[in-house]
Enzyme design. Structure first.
Site, PDB file in Angstrom:
ATOM      1  N   LYS A  45       0.857  -1.193   0.000  1.00 36.62           N
ATOM      2  CA  LYS A  45       0.000   0.000   0.000  1.00 36.62           C
ATOM      3  C   LYS A  45       0.881   1.227   0.000  1.00 36.62           C
ATOM      4  CE  LYS A  45      -3.979  -1.499   2.726  1.00 36.62           C
ATOM      5  NZ  LYS A  45      -4.709  -1.246   3.950  1.00 36.62           N
ATOM      6  N   TYR A  76       0.790 -11.638   8.772  1.00 40.04           N
ATOM      7  CA  TYR A  76       0.824 -11.743  10.235  1.00 40.04           C
ATOM      8  C   TYR A  76       1.643 -12.944  10.690  1.00 40.04           C
ATOM      9  CZ  TYR A  76      -3.374  -8.975   9.275  1.00 40.04           C
ATOM     10  OH  TYR A  76      -4.247  -8.035   8.789  1.00 40.04           O
ATOM     11  N   HIS A  90      -9.411 -10.563  14.064  1.00 40.45           N
ATOM     12  CA  HIS A  90      -9.389  -9.878  12.758  1.00 40.45           C
ATOM     13  C   HIS A  90     -10.807  -9.580  12.317  1.00 40.45           C
ATOM     14  CE1 HIS A  90      -8.147  -8.749   8.736  1.00 40.45           C
ATOM     15  NE2 HIS A  90      -6.890  -8.832   9.127  1.00 40.45           N
ATOM     16  N   GLY A  91     -10.987  -8.546  11.548  1.00 36.31           N
ATOM     17  CA  GLY A  91     -12.296  -8.242  10.950  1.00 36.31           C
ATOM     18  C   GLY A  91     -12.635  -9.332   9.935  1.00 36.31           C
ATOM     19  N   ASP A  92     -13.923  -9.690   9.814  1.00 36.76           N
ATOM     20  CA  ASP A  92     -14.255 -10.824   8.944  1.00 36.76           C
ATOM     21  C   ASP A  92     -14.195 -10.483   7.449  1.00 36.76           C
ATOM     22  OD1 ASP A  92     -16.500  -9.289   8.697  1.00 36.76           O
ATOM     23  OD2 ASP A  92     -17.929 -10.844   9.341  1.00 36.76           O
ATOM     24  N   ASP A  93     -13.909  -9.211   7.126  1.00 39.96           N
ATOM     25  CA  ASP A  93     -13.801  -8.840   5.705  1.00 39.96           C
ATOM     26  C   ASP A  93     -12.632  -9.547   5.018  1.00 39.96           C
ATOM     27  OD1 ASP A  93     -12.377  -7.186   7.544  1.00 39.96           O
ATOM     28  OD2 ASP A  93     -11.820  -5.845   5.897  1.00 39.96           O
ATOM     29  N   THR A 123     -16.882  -3.427  10.461  1.00 42.18           N
ATOM     30  CA  THR A 123     -17.728  -2.230  10.590  1.00 42.18           C
ATOM     31  C   THR A 123     -18.003  -1.656   9.199  1.00 42.18           C
ATOM     32  OG1 THR A 123     -16.584  -1.782  12.653  1.00 42.18           O
ATOM     33  CG2 THR A 123     -17.938  -0.001  11.778  1.00 42.18           C
ATOM     34  N   ILE A 126     -16.857   1.841   6.579  1.00 43.12           N
ATOM     35  CA  ILE A 126     -15.654   2.560   7.011  1.00 43.12           C
ATOM     36  C   ILE A 126     -14.461   1.610   6.940  1.00 43.12           C
ATOM     37  CG2 ILE A 126     -15.933   2.058   9.511  1.00 43.12           C
ATOM     38  CD1 ILE A 126     -15.259   5.168   9.773  1.00 43.12           C
ATOM     39  N   ASP A 205      16.324  22.663 -23.375  1.00 43.27           N
ATOM     40  CA  ASP A 205      16.705  22.291 -22.013  1.00 43.27           C
ATOM     41  C   ASP A 205      18.083  22.877 -21.705  1.00 43.27           C
ATOM     42  OD1 ASP A 205      16.931  21.047 -19.551  1.00 43.27           O
ATOM     43  OD2 ASP A 205      17.401  19.072 -20.389  1.00 43.27           O
TER      44      ASP A 205
HETATM   45  C1  SPV Z   1      15.970  15.597 -17.134  1.00 43.22           C
HETATM   46  O1  SPV Z   1      15.002  14.825 -17.103  1.00 43.22           O
HETATM   47  O2  SPV Z   1      15.851  16.788 -17.395  1.00 43.22           O
HETATM   48  C2  SPV Z   1      17.315  15.110 -16.830  1.00 43.22           C
HETATM   49  C3  SPV Z   1      17.618  13.682 -17.004  1.00 43.22           C
HETATM   50  O3  SPV Z   1      18.153  15.908 -16.466  1.00 43.22           O
HETATM   51  S1  SPV Z   1      18.325  13.519 -18.561  1.00 43.22           S
HETATM   52  O4  SPV Z   1      17.415  14.080 -19.534  1.00 43.22           O
HETATM   53  O5  SPV Z   1      18.544  12.107 -18.750  1.00 43.22           O
HETATM   54  O6  SPV Z   1      19.577  14.250 -18.596  1.00 43.22           O
HETATM   55 MG    MG Z   2      17.581  17.921 -16.646  1.00 47.28          MG
END
Ligand code: SPV
Ligand code: MG
Length: 433
Positions: A45, A76, A90-93, A123, A126, A205
């Protein structure tokens, strides 16, 4: 003689159903609560809101609880074998839900010492899982979110992070889930990528073409998600600027920033160019890391040093040397990057790094060497795997194909099957009326 009674719980959200079962358990004898640890829970979870210690404090103060012991396993059974209680409650669910197999095993093991299992009516209306889902839809706090990454690293063999560049992709990282034999698989958090953020804005970038838009996308993701976020900090800029970035991210509940040891005009690491990126010297990089560490206010925030030596054509040993220096300067983790397809340079790095530092987290971004599974990367010594650009890369071709099909057909009927029905899109975002 008083009988001992075992009850395993998560104890994150205490509701009347839990109090009822505790009351029933206490009537039967001395009630031992097996409180599931973070690692026992995250195998099946999402991470609880409260830490184990916080949950223990709450649970041991509930009337009727005689003692609290950690339950380290999702099942458990190991604790039943250890404490050999006369009774388990334990709850029966669990007769019909995902715990039905564990139920059978509990009956089998309790027979060994003539123990009994008491199942009490669940219960209705919930349960903790539904409450946790509701809580997630309400939101989280910056403190809880920020701290979650360190908790996940401690609790999971490998932490799985997905790139998000918008609220919508953040929602996918938050909710995507696949049920497998060993439980529900989900992403543990989000990567705020400079590449996909700038690309989604139609920009290169090359570091903070517009820092405001980076932070705006981050805010969009923060607003509709609760999982931890790792922020791609590019080079971090000059140390005097980096300290402000650290505080801004920390204040917003971001868990970690990753900065790379580049200087000058930053280019994306996967960009195929012969012109070598200029790398920061060990001294320059370490100074920035230390300045960032001194600036942070909480102990939860992490500064992770991204080592670009291999990308820049240097040896694994050069990368190791820089990584060791970064750790000594205070880095809370190391990201090692490569665009080689074999992945063997990364494996060698992990091996050499682990020989010196057993516990400093290693972050991998297996974009080019994506033939390896998470468990293989984990065996190499990795703690975090980042799928760094896949949401953006998946969306662009899908949108382009749709646009081209409309052009071809001169109407949109032909793209019906490629598109989400209008009803579903209206239901996707909570609050849409
Ligand atoms: C980005 O996701 O911007 C990164 C990882 O810097 S990489 O593109 O692999 O350089
Ligand atoms: Mg990057």
């Amino acid at each position: 003689m008083t009988k001992t009674v075992y009850l395993g719980i998560t104890g994150d959200i205490i509701h009347p159903g839990i109090i009822n079962i505790i009351n029933e358990g206490a009537k039967l004898g001395e009630l031992i609560i097996g409180l599931l640890t973070d690692s026992a829970i995250v195998s099946h979870k999402r991470l609880p809101y409260l830490s184990y210690e916080q949950r223990r404090q709450v649970v041991e103060n509930i009337k009727g609880v005689a003692k609290v012991v950690p339950q380290e396993d999702w099942s458990y059974v190991p604790n039943l074998k250890k404490y050999k209680p006369d009774l388990m409650i334990h709850g029966d669910d669990w007769k019909t839900n995902y715990l039905s197999k564990i139920r059978e095993e509990c009956f089998e093991v309790m027979k060994e010492w003539n123990g009994e299992i008491v199942e009490i009516p669940y219960t209705k209306g919930i349960n903790s899982t539904a409450l946790a889902e509701n809580a997630a839809s309400i939101g989280t706090t910056p403190d809880i979110r920020r701290a979650a990454l360190r908790r996940l690293i401690a609790a999971k063999p490998i932490v799985r992070i997905l790139e998000a560049h918008s609220g919508l992709s953040g929602l996918i990282a938050e909710h995507a889930a696949v049920t497998k034999e060993d439980g529900v698989h989900q992403f543990d958090g989000m990567w705020s990528s400079s590449l996909t953020d700038s690309t989604s804005k139609g920009k290169p970038d090359i570091e903070a073409v517009d820092l405001t838009t980076r932070l705006q996308s981050l805010t969009d993701i923060l607003e509709c998600t609760t999982k931890p976020i790792i922020y791609d900090g590019d080079t971090g800029g000059i140390p005097e600027h980096f300290v402000f970035t650290v505080r801004t991210l920390e204040r917003n509940g971001v868990s970690a920033v990753i900065i790379e040891d580049k200087k000058g005009l930053k280019k994306n690491s996967l960009f195929g160019t012969e012109a070598k990126q200029v790398l920061a010297t060990e001294e320059e990089f370490c100074e920035k890391i230390s300045a960032g560490k001194r600036a942070q206010v909480t102990k939860d925030f992490m500064i992770i040093a991204r080592i670009e030596e291999i990308i820049a054509g240097y040896s694994v040993d050069e990368a190791i040397k820089k990584a060791f220096a970064a750790v000594k300067a205070g880095a809370d983790g190391i990201m090692i990057h490569s665009k080689n397809k074999s992945g063997m340079d990364i494996k060698e790095f992990c091996h050499k790094f682990r020989a010196e530092y057993k516990n400093i987290p290693i972050v991998l971004v297996p974009t080019t060497y994506n033939q390896f599974t998470e468990s293989e990367l984990c065996e190499w010594g990795a703690n975090i795997v980042i799928y760094a650009n896949h949401m953006l890369r998946a969306s662009y071709p899908a949108m382009r194909r749709c646009a081209e099909k409309i052009l071809e057909a001169e109407r949109s009927l032909e793209v019906n099957d490629m598109c989400m029905p209008i009803k579903e899109i209206l239901e996707l975002i909570p609050g849409t009326k």
